[in-house]
Design an enzyme around this catalytic site. Structure first.
Site, PDB file in Angstrom:
ATOM      1  N   ASP A   7      -5.446   2.622 -13.673  1.00  0.00           N
ATOM      2  CA  ASP A   7      -6.193   2.467 -14.925  1.00  0.00           C
ATOM      3  C   ASP A   7      -6.909   1.133 -15.017  1.00  0.00           C
ATOM      4  OD1 ASP A   7      -3.809   1.043 -15.124  1.00  0.00           O
ATOM      5  OD2 ASP A   7      -2.909   2.464 -16.508  1.00  0.00           O
TER       6      ASP A   7
ATOM      7  N   ASN B 204       6.737   3.600 -25.035  1.00  0.00           N
ATOM      8  CA  ASN B 204       6.528   4.904 -25.680  1.00  0.00           C
ATOM      9  C   ASN B 204       6.506   6.049 -24.677  1.00  0.00           C
ATOM     10  OD1 ASN B 204       4.090   4.525 -24.407  1.00  0.00           O
ATOM     11  ND2 ASN B 204       2.814   4.653 -26.238  1.00  0.00           N
TER      12      ASN B 204
ATOM     13  N   HIS C  10       4.577   6.203 -21.935  1.00  0.00           N
ATOM     14  CA  HIS C  10       3.310   6.461 -21.228  1.00  0.00           C
ATOM     15  C   HIS C  10       3.456   6.170 -19.740  1.00  0.00           C
ATOM     16  CE1 HIS C  10       1.586   2.128 -22.049  1.00  0.00           C
ATOM     17  NE2 HIS C  10       2.121   2.162 -20.865  1.00  0.00           N
TER      18      HIS C  10
ATOM     19  N   GLU D  46      -1.158   8.292 -22.893  1.00  0.00           N
ATOM     20  CA  GLU D  46      -0.384   7.984 -24.101  1.00  0.00           C
ATOM     21  C   GLU D  46       0.190   9.268 -24.709  1.00  0.00           C
ATOM     22  OE1 GLU D  46       0.345   5.035 -24.641  1.00  0.00           O
ATOM     23  OE2 GLU D  46      -1.338   3.646 -24.854  1.00  0.00           O
TER      24      GLU D  46
HETATM   25  C1  F6R Z   1      -0.436  -0.257 -15.748  1.00  0.00           C
HETATM   26  C2  F6R Z   1       0.025   1.002 -16.322  1.00  0.00           C
HETATM   27  C3  F6R Z   1       1.058   1.039 -17.397  1.00  0.00           C
HETATM   28  C4  F6R Z   1       2.210   0.060 -17.170  1.00  0.00           C
HETATM   29  C5  F6R Z   1       3.182   0.120 -18.345  1.00  0.00           C
HETATM   30  C6  F6R Z   1       4.300  -0.884 -18.197  1.00  0.00           C
HETATM   31  O1  F6R Z   1      -1.379  -0.050 -14.722  1.00  0.00           O
HETATM   32  O2  F6R Z   1      -0.469   2.003 -15.946  1.00  0.00           O
HETATM   33  O3  F6R Z   1       1.565   2.335 -17.498  1.00  0.00           O
HETATM   34  O4  F6R Z   1       2.874   0.369 -15.978  1.00  0.00           O
HETATM   35  O5  F6R Z   1       2.507  -0.121 -19.533  1.00  0.00           O
HETATM   36  O6  F6R Z   1       3.802  -2.167 -18.319  1.00  0.00           O
HETATM   37  P1  F6R Z   1       4.750  -3.431 -18.113  1.00  0.00           P
HETATM   38  O7  F6R Z   1       5.214  -3.386 -16.704  1.00  0.00           O
HETATM   39  O8  F6R Z   1       3.863  -4.625 -18.377  1.00  0.00           O
HETATM   40  O9  F6R Z   1       5.859  -3.290 -19.093  1.00  0.00           O
END
Ligand code: F6R
Length: 242
Positions: A67, A134, A136, A141
């Site tokens: 992403d 959450n 995701h 989301e």
């Molecule tokens: C990032 C992504 C997100 C993160 C997730 C966890 O490329 O796709 O799904 O892996 O938000 O983020 P952290 O590791 O910062 O808690």
């Protein structure tokens, strides 16, 4: 689904690094699906160390990221493109032409088309995932339905709140992103999900115990896979009752 619990996040990251090394030794030109965020920083550090020790070479490997924020240019320090270069790509021998990254300042429709075409033509061998509090994965989301392919996302309030920790005062966090879809993640040969700390315990607990696939808990879709390894630290596992 395989769930592995390690004493510390550091040990879990070392295990995940070995999974990458194993993948590259089995198939040097693997397409690696990369993630960003706090969770995978230590994994990337361990991959760099293994490269420096000449235990692995990425000279034939290829990467694609999950992403990117909409509105940030690749040279903006908060973009995921910048993150990947600074935390990994600048320190290993991965050829620049083998890297697929999105341009957060590009025309969204064109970027979505380019992303979709790339993913349809290039199957991912190993997809790395983090998880949002959450549930995701990528920036898929919670929603009433899954998006199959690359799509534009309005980031959830919870994600904006959580990721704003990476932005300095005065910097505005984007509220939209482009993300791989659920089909793209599910079609990967292998999936390796890393989650550490109490904050992720609820989402992991719900996913592990779920008997249905619920788009309101996107990670629950991984229950449909055989080849998925969930790597946790003890702190999360205990909080999740695992
Ligand atoms: C990032 C992504 C997100 C993160 C997730 C966890 O490329 O796709 O799904 O892996 O938000 O983020 P952290 O590791 O910062 O808690």
């Amino acid at each position: 689904m395989e769930i592995l619990v390690f004493e510390t996040a550091g040990k879990a990251s070392a295990f995940a690094a070995e999974k990458f090394i194993e993948q590259i030794s089995q198939k040097p030109n693997s397409l690696l699906g990369m993630a960003t965020g706090g969770t995978v920083v230590s994994l990337y550090q361990k991959i760099i160390e293994a490269y420096q020790q000449k235990r692995v070479s990425f000279a034939s490997a290829r990467t694609v990221n999950l992403d990117e924020y909409v509105g940030l240019s690749p040279d903006n320090a908060q973009s995921y493109a910048y993150y990947m270069y600074s935390k990994l790509f600048d320190h290993i021998d991965l050829p620049k032409e083998n890297i697929f990254l999105l341009d957060g300042l590009g025309v969204v429709d064109s970027e979505l088309k380019r992303f979709n075409e790339f993913l349809l033509q290039n199957p991912i061998d190993l997809q790395l995932l983090g998880i949002g509090t959450n549930g995701h994965i990528g920036f898929n989301e919670p929603s009433s339905q899954f998006q199959l392919g690359p799509h534009l996302v309005d980031l959830a309030e919870e994600t904006i709140k959580s990721n704003s920790r990476f932005f300095k005062p005065g910097e505005t966090m984007p509220t939209q992103a482009i993300s791989m879809g659920i089909r793209d993640i599910m079609l990967a040969g292998k999936v390796l999900l890393l989650a550490f700390g109490k904050a992720k315990a609820d989402a992991i607990c719900k996913m592990v115990n779920s008997t249905t696939v619920d788009p309101m808990l996107p990670v629950s879709v991984l229950n449909l896979r055989r080849n998925v390894t969930i790597v946790l630290d003890k702190e999360l596992a205990q909080a999740a009752g695992l």
